[in-house]
Write a protein that holds these residues in place. Structure first.
Motif, PDB file in Angstrom:
ATOM      1  N   HIS A   1      13.242   7.825  -7.566  1.00 31.76           N
ATOM      2  CA  HIS A   1      12.755   6.444  -7.557  1.00 31.76           C
ATOM      3  C   HIS A   1      13.577   5.613  -6.599  1.00 31.76           C
ATOM      4  N   GLY A   2      13.095   4.405  -6.310  1.00 33.06           N
ATOM      5  CA  GLY A   2      13.770   3.566  -5.343  1.00 33.06           C
ATOM      6  C   GLY A   2      13.043   3.557  -4.013  1.00 33.06           C
ATOM      7  N   VAL A   3      13.710   2.950  -3.028  1.00 33.50           N
ATOM      8  CA  VAL A   3      13.086   2.742  -1.725  1.00 33.50           C
ATOM      9  C   VAL A   3      14.040   3.202  -0.628  1.00 33.50           C
ATOM     10  N   THR A   4      13.473   3.781   0.430  1.00 29.17           N
ATOM     11  CA  THR A   4      14.241   4.054   1.636  1.00 29.17           C
ATOM     12  C   THR A   4      13.684   3.178   2.742  1.00 29.17           C
ATOM     13  N   ALA A   5      14.534   2.353   3.335  1.00 28.51           N
ATOM     14  CA  ALA A   5      14.094   1.509   4.449  1.00 28.51           C
ATOM     15  C   ALA A   5      14.835   1.969   5.687  1.00 28.51           C
ATOM     16  N   ALA A   6      14.100   2.290   6.752  1.00 23.96           N
ATOM     17  CA  ALA A   6      14.740   2.817   7.952  1.00 23.96           C
ATOM     18  C   ALA A   6      14.364   1.989   9.171  1.00 23.96           C
ATOM     19  N   ILE A   7      15.398   1.672   9.972  1.00 25.94           N
ATOM     20  CA  ILE A   7      15.155   1.019  11.255  1.00 25.94           C
ATOM     21  C   ILE A   7      15.353   2.067  12.336  1.00 25.94           C
ATOM     22  N   GLU A   8      14.354   2.228  13.185  1.00 26.17           N
ATOM     23  CA  GLU A   8      14.463   3.196  14.275  1.00 26.17           C
ATOM     24  C   GLU A   8      14.405   2.455  15.600  1.00 26.17           C
ATOM     25  N   VAL A   9      15.412   2.654  16.432  1.00 27.70           N
ATOM     26  CA  VAL A   9      15.403   2.017  17.752  1.00 27.70           C
ATOM     27  C   VAL A   9      15.678   3.101  18.800  1.00 27.70           C
ATOM     28  N   PRO A  10      15.277   2.857  20.055  1.00 23.18           N
ATOM     29  CA  PRO A  10      15.575   3.829  21.102  1.00 23.18           C
ATOM     30  C   PRO A  10      17.087   4.002  21.207  1.00 23.18           C
ATOM     31  N   ALA A  11      17.537   5.244  21.335  1.00 24.87           N
ATOM     32  CA  ALA A  11      18.976   5.502  21.325  1.00 24.87           C
ATOM     33  C   ALA A  11      19.536   5.409  22.740  1.00 24.87           C
ATOM     34  N   ALA A  12      19.789   4.185  23.195  1.00 28.16           N
ATOM     35  CA  ALA A  12      20.464   4.027  24.481  1.00 28.16           C
ATOM     36  C   ALA A  12      21.952   4.160  24.206  1.00 28.16           C
TER      37      ALA A  12
ATOM     38  N   ALA B   1       8.721   0.050  20.874  1.00 27.01           N
ATOM     39  CA  ALA B   1       9.591   1.231  20.847  1.00 27.01           C
ATOM     40  C   ALA B   1      10.460   1.326  19.595  1.00 27.01           C
ATOM     41  N   ALA B   2      10.461   0.272  18.768  1.00 26.77           N
ATOM     42  CA  ALA B   2      11.269   0.311  17.553  1.00 26.77           C
ATOM     43  C   ALA B   2      10.352   0.216  16.335  1.00 26.77           C
ATOM     44  N   ALA B   3      10.870   0.612  15.190  1.00 25.01           N
ATOM     45  CA  ALA B   3      10.027   0.558  13.997  1.00 25.01           C
ATOM     46  C   ALA B   3      10.870   0.317  12.758  1.00 25.01           C
ATOM     47  N   LEU B   4      10.257  -0.306  11.756  1.00 23.35           N
ATOM     48  CA  LEU B   4      10.857  -0.421  10.428  1.00 23.35           C
ATOM     49  C   LEU B   4       9.932   0.348   9.494  1.00 23.35           C
ATOM     50  N   VAL B   5      10.454   1.412   8.912  1.00 27.59           N
ATOM     51  CA  VAL B   5       9.619   2.272   8.067  1.00 27.59           C
ATOM     52  C   VAL B   5      10.138   2.234   6.634  1.00 27.59           C
ATOM     53  N   LEU B   6       9.252   1.944   5.707  1.00 27.04           N
ATOM     54  CA  LEU B   6       9.641   1.936   4.294  1.00 27.04           C
ATOM     55  C   LEU B   6       8.978   3.096   3.572  1.00 27.04           C
ATOM     56  N   GLU B   7       9.758   3.789   2.791  1.00 23.63           N
ATOM     57  CA  GLU B   7       9.196   4.905   2.032  1.00 23.63           C
ATOM     58  C   GLU B   7       9.767   4.909   0.628  1.00 23.63           C
ATOM     59  N   GLU B   8       9.047   5.591  -0.255  1.00 25.35           N
ATOM     60  CA  GLU B   8       9.572   5.752  -1.601  1.00 25.35           C
ATOM     61  C   GLU B   8      10.701   6.760  -1.567  1.00 25.35           C
ATOM     62  N   ASN B   9      11.750   6.457  -2.299  1.00 32.85           N
ATOM     63  CA  ASN B   9      12.854   7.391  -2.407  1.00 32.85           C
ATOM     64  C   ASN B   9      12.601   8.267  -3.641  1.00 32.85           C
ATOM     65  N   ALA B  10      13.015   9.523  -3.581  1.00 32.95           N
ATOM     66  CA  ALA B  10      12.823  10.379  -4.745  1.00 32.95           C
ATOM     67  C   ALA B  10      14.112  10.407  -5.577  1.00 32.95           C
TER      68      ALA B  10
ATOM     69  N   ASN C   1       6.233  12.438   2.339  1.00 31.36           N
ATOM     70  CA  ASN C   1       6.775  11.147   1.907  1.00 31.36           C
ATOM     71  C   ASN C   1       5.683  10.171   1.496  1.00 31.36           C
ATOM     72  N   VAL C   2       6.098   9.190   0.698  1.00 30.37           N
ATOM     73  CA  VAL C   2       5.184   8.102   0.353  1.00 30.37           C
ATOM     74  C   VAL C   2       5.597   6.881   1.155  1.00 30.37           C
TER      75      VAL C   2
ATOM     76  N   ILE D   1       0.874  -1.166   0.000  1.00 30.20           N
ATOM     77  CA  ILE D   1       0.000   0.000   0.000  1.00 30.20           C
ATOM     78  C   ILE D   1       0.912   1.215   0.000  1.00 30.20           C
ATOM     79  N   LYS D   2       0.674   2.127  -0.930  1.00 27.69           N
ATOM     80  CA  LYS D   2       1.454   3.362  -0.943  1.00 27.69           C
ATOM     81  C   LYS D   2       0.589   4.477  -0.375  1.00 27.69           C
ATOM     82  N   ALA D   3       1.034   5.028   0.750  1.00 29.95           N
ATOM     83  CA  ALA D   3       0.229   6.043   1.418  1.00 29.95           C
ATOM     84  C   ALA D   3       1.067   7.283   1.664  1.00 29.95           C
TER      85      ALA D   3
END
Lengths: 251, 343
Positions: B331-342, B320-329, A156-157, A149-151
């Motif tokens: 084109h392409g993909v940005t995948a980010a891992i966010e964890v608490p910064a201890a 408390a942590a997340a994996l977020v995927l977004e479109e890169n401009a 950002n998308v 799903i693109k949201a």
């Protein structure tokens, strides 16, 4: 006896390696073309009419199997592959030679010797073999369901794998996409989503709601022949309207 | 709501219990009152049954006006009054007379009904609370089991070899060629391969890692890929020195980098760039892998890797942590891992 050959491999060093080995072991062979993938097979056939293609199986774009299918018996084919135990077994039974990377001089020499003997004969048609191999390399093309799903989230998308979606709910002009750590809005209406999502996993439970059945914690009977769904990882309860309660009977 | 739903919970057991209580209560009352046992039972049963019916209905009605317990008590009171009147009718008495000359008796039977009723309600409520507590304990236990299972699975996933035979053999084929043509480049590539294997082969891997180690493993992998793919791949690593000592879960960054190559740069025949970036903002350590590749196709899955990372992050950090995927401009993909910064 002189012959012409084409090397197709996406890795430049491996093309160079095969080329230099061939030069040493088969001086009569002229490599007329190198290719990064099988896209230009037709053009190369027209222009050079080579007697043999060395095809890497795994290439981006048009891979070695697709290239062999396009060659369709107009040239001999030797597959070059790094590691495919299933494919190798299929090669053994087929009328085609293969070389495993990294290869030894002896193995390449053997392949060349067999090729030289076969060059006199018409090249084999590989249709059947290619189909078998293709089926093994890319097992069962997955059903064409929506996977991402693109949201829009701010500028950002966001890319959300559908497995992460707990439910979709229509909200005025938009559709809410709810996951365990937040929600986003998309423009695609529930109606369209229903057509594209995997119906095994995503059930419509209300005119305005589609739920991911993997994320249901419990279902209990509610008012007026309706039912209520409690979710894992979300506090909301979803109403199952009467038209959809049948899916939850006997569960 | 239909009548059946309203009477949910009116089991034979409940009816037998009410009957038994009425029988015992009538027996006890016959010691005090002059009435015969049968006469008392004929009063007790209508009181008991009407109270039971109203009580059951009150338990099932969904309304927000008052707490369910209050509704239940009201139902008992109303049931006792109605029941007493009903008993009077059954015995062929005049209702007006009941509330004048026989007021004392009527009050007593109502009172008894209400008294018994309340005891019964209290018992039921205690039992329900007990059942709720039990359910909560069970749920907590099953959640704990789930968590343990999750941790075990996460460990298993870590143990499974990440080294693809394809990757290994193709790399070796490259080295084989370089040994002849450019021995120094061959040595460098072997060096990268050794660093990668040291991090990726399960027996050599530890449960904890630092961002620095994970980045070095990703670098070794990217160096190998760069030799293999030639001009098609460029990469950049932008990780500030102070962040390298931070704890970071093993095998997640490499998984994102492999995705960036396999699903991003490799499928598109031109060329692509992979950028690894780490930053700390608002108490969170954010490590992202951006590629300029193909981007996701709506109907093609991202494989198990991402789901595994999500699962492991949940096990390690809860929410408390997340994996977020977004479109890169563009084109392409940005995948980010966010964890608490201890620190």
């Amino acid at each position: 006896m002189s012959a012409t050959g084409v090397i197709a491999d996406d890795e430049p060093l491996l093309r160079a390696q095969l080329r230099s080995r061939l030069a040493r072991l088969w001086p009569d062979l002229t490599v007329v073309q190198e290719m990064e993938n099988g896209r230009d097979v037709e053009e190369v056939l027209q222009r050079h009419g080579p007697s043999v293609f060395f095809l890497d199986v795994h290439m981006p774009g048009v891979n070695g199997l697709e290239a062999a299918r396009r060659i369709a018996g107009r040239a001999h084919v030797v597959f070059v592959t790094a590691y495919d135990e299933y494919a190798v077994e299929a090669f053994e039974r087929g009328a085609v030679d293969y070389v495993l990377k990294p290869f030894t001089e002896e193995r390449l020499a053997l392949a060349i010797q067999r090729l030289r003997e076969r060059l006199q004969a018409a090249p084999a048609h590989l249709e059947e073999l290619v189909q078998t191999l293709a089926a093994r390399l890319a097992p069962a093309p997955a059903a064409q369901h929506l996977r991402w799903i693109k949201a829009s989230v701010g500028p950002n998308v966001r890319l959300i794998p559908v497995e992460e979606v707990i439910f979709f709910q229509s909200d005025d002009k938009y559709t809410r996409v709810v996951t365990c750590d937040g929600e986003a809005l998309i423009r695609k209406p529930i109606r369209e989503l229903l057509d594209e999502l995997d119906p095994e996993r995503f059930w419509q439970v209300h005119r305005a709601t589609i739920v991911n059945v993997d994320r249901i914690a419990s279902v209990r009977r509610g008012l007026k022949d309706q039912a209520e769904i409690a979710l894992r990882d979300r506090p909301e309860t979803l109403v199952v309207s009467r038209a959809f309660t049948h899916r939850f009977r006997q569960m | 709501m239909n009548i059946l739903q309203l009477l949910e919970g009116l089991t034979l057991r409940r009816i037998l219990w009410v009957t038994a209580i009425c029988a015992v209560a009538s027996g006890a009352a016959s010691w005090i009152f002059v009435n015969t046992y049968f006469d008392l039972l004929l009063t007790a049963l209508p009181v008991g049954y009407t109270s039971m019916l109203l009580f059951t209905a009150a338990s099932n009605v969904r309304q927000a006006a008052m707490p369910r317990e209050a509704m239940q008590i009201l139902a008992i009171v109303a049931g006792s009054i109605l029941g007493t009147i009903l008993a009077g009718l059954l015995k062929g008495r005049d209702i007006t007379q009941m509330f004048h000359e026989r007021l004392a008796g009527v009050t007593i039977s109502m009172g008894l009904g209400i008294g018994f009723g309340c005891v019964v309600v209290a018992t039921i409520m205690l039992r329900e609370k007990y059942a709720r507590d039990q359910a909560r304990i069970l749920r907590a236990e099953s959640e704990r089991h789930q968590l343990e299972k999750g941790m075990l699975e996460a460990r298993l996933q870590l143990m499974q070899a990440q080294v693809e035979p394809h990757f290994l053999f193709n790399t070796l084929a490259n080295v084989q060629h370089l040994v002849e043509t450019d021995p120094q480049a061959a040595a460098r590539m072997l060096d990268s391969l050794i660093r990668y294997l040291r991090a990726a082969v399960p027996q050599m891997r530890e449960a904890h890692s630092t961002l620095g180690r994970e980045v070095e493993m990703a670098r070794a992998f990217l160096e190998i890929q760069q030799v293999r793919m030639g001009a098609r791949l460029a990469f950049r690593i932008d990780v500030p020195e102070p962040l390298r000592a931070r704890d970071f879960p093993p095998m997640m960054l490499i998984s994102l980098v492999e995705n960036a190559i396999k699903h991003g740069v490799d499928p598109c025949c031109e060329c692509g760039t992979v950028v690894i970036r780490a930053e700390e903002q608002e108490g969170r350590l954010r490590v992202c892998v951006a590629d300029t590749g193909e981007g996701v196709k709506p109907k093609e899955g991202g494989g198990l890797g991402l789901a595994n990372i999500r699962e492991r992050l949940k096990t390690l950090y809860g929410g408390a942590a997340a994996l977020v995927l977004e479109e890169n401009a563009p084109h392409g993909v940005t995948a980010a891992i966010e964890v608490p910064a201890a620190a």
